[in-house]
Design a protein around this motif. Structure first.
Motif, mmCIF file in Angstrom:
data_model
loop_
_atom_site.group_PDB
_atom_site.id
_atom_site.type_symbol
_atom_site.label_atom_id
_atom_site.label_comp_id
_atom_site.label_asym_id
_atom_site.label_seq_id
_atom_site.Cartn_x
_atom_site.Cartn_y
_atom_site.Cartn_z
ATOM 1 N N ARG A 1 0.961 -1.191 0.075
ATOM 2 C CA ARG A 1 -0.053 0.014 0.017
ATOM 3 C C ARG A 1 1.031 1.470 -0.011
ATOM 4 O O ARG A 1 0.611 2.207 -0.606
ATOM 5 N N GLU B 1 -5.426 6.390 3.835
ATOM 6 C CA GLU B 1 -5.197 6.494 2.537
ATOM 7 C C GLU B 1 -6.041 8.043 1.981
ATOM 8 O O GLU B 1 -5.250 8.854 1.197
ATOM 9 N N TRP C 1 1.041 4.132 -2.632
ATOM 10 C CA TRP C 1 0.671 5.459 -2.343
ATOM 11 C C TRP C 1 1.835 6.474 -2.868
ATOM 12 O O TRP C 1 1.853 7.704 -3.273
#
Length: 311
Positions: free
Chosen positions: A172, A198, A176
């Motif tokens: 993740r 997020e 990002w």
């Protein structure tokens, strides 16, 4: 004020008697990341599908790049990049071939696509996997390949539907990082997500949906300040629920503006945490966590704490 890159006005979508998108309006400005958050069934994916011309709206208007959706769907899609929830990579092609074949859908010449493939694979941190097929990749690698594929036509606007669902924390964070790079390059992003960290990390502005309606819109920190008390004290451990509910502890509850219970945890929302923490100190069996209010608190206040089944 800049002219919006993408504009949705009074969008409506019904399935039978159910209205899944109800009078929804929003704009996406050049270079911004607009996040769309909401519980399951809030209308996020249906909105994305209408924006892509995959589902016809029952009312409202969609303008993109000065063009009309769905009338100018092909011209609009040529300037969009899409990463859907589901893996749509071709399992029979290598990573490089997936990019090449996808580029052909946009009418790009093979020599132009081949010239872009190395930099796209490098951007996705997949240069060493150019000859591997999707079945040989981890979940994070597949998502990065999907992102690279969405960039093959050099789009102005990316539409990402829960792009990091199912990824481990390391994957993740790498995703990002890549999305931040795209924003720095001037790309615009429409992002749906269930991860509040997020949304806060990537999004310059947020749209909160519930039951197909827009219930809040604004910058993440401004929304938090508008709707929430600044401090949250989480209390859990033996007797925590009794402490929150018993009349004998009404004075303790009075030290908070709001008290909410979720599972075995009591959430005290307060303008001033010090008196509450001092009072809780008389209950040594309890465990406490003092923290600033965040997007998850906002989400739960606006949409409720009850579990929603998938729509």
């Amino acid at each position: 004020m800049l002219q919006p890159l993408f504009s949705v006005q009074h969008l409506v979508k019904r399935y039978g008697d159910a209205t899944v998108v109800n009078d929804l309006s929003f704009d996406i400005q050049p270079g911004e990341c607009l996040g769309v958050i909401g519980p399951n069934g809030a209308g996020k994916t249906t909105t994305i599908r209408m924006c892509l011309g995959q589902t016809a709206p029952d009312g409202g208007r969609i303008d993109a790049f000065g063009l009309d959706m769905p009338r100018d769907a092909l011209a609009i899609k040529a300037r969009l990049g899409v990463v859907s929830q589901m893996d749509t990579l071709d399992p029979d092609f290598t990573c490089a071939e997936n990019l090449l074949v996808y580029g052909r859908y946009f009418g790009l010449k093979d020599r132009d696509i081949r010239a872009r493939v190395p930099q796209l694979l490098e951007f996705a941190a997949l240069s060493h996997k150019a000859g591997a097929k999707p079945g040989e990749l981890s979940g994070g690698m597949k998502r990065r390949l999907s992102l690279a594929r969405a960039l093959v036509n050099d789009p102005q606007l990316l539409m990402l539907d829960e792009p990091t669902t199912g990824l481990d924390p390391q994957a993740r964070h790498l995703m990002w990082e890549r999305l931040q790079l795209l924003l720095q390059q001037g790309k615009s992003i429409l992002l749906t997500t269930h991860f509040m960290d997020e949304a806060e990390r990537l999004c310059s502005r947020l749209l909160v949906l519930d039951h197909g309606r827009k219930i809040a819109e604004g910058k993440p920190r401004e929304l938090i300040a508008q709707h929430l008390e600044p401090d949250v004290v989480e209390v859990y451990g033996p007797g925590a629920l009794d402490l929150a509910q018993a009349d004998a502890h009404a004075g303790l509850r009075a030290l908070a503006a709001r008290v909410e219970i979720s599972g075995e945890t009591v959430f005290f929302y307060t303008e001033q945490a010090a008196p509450l923490l001092q009072a809780l100190g008389h209950h040594p069996a309890l465990r406490t966590l003092h923290r600033p209010a965040n997007l998850e608190d906002l989400f739960l206040k606006l949409t409720g704490r009850q579990i929603r089944e998938d729509a």
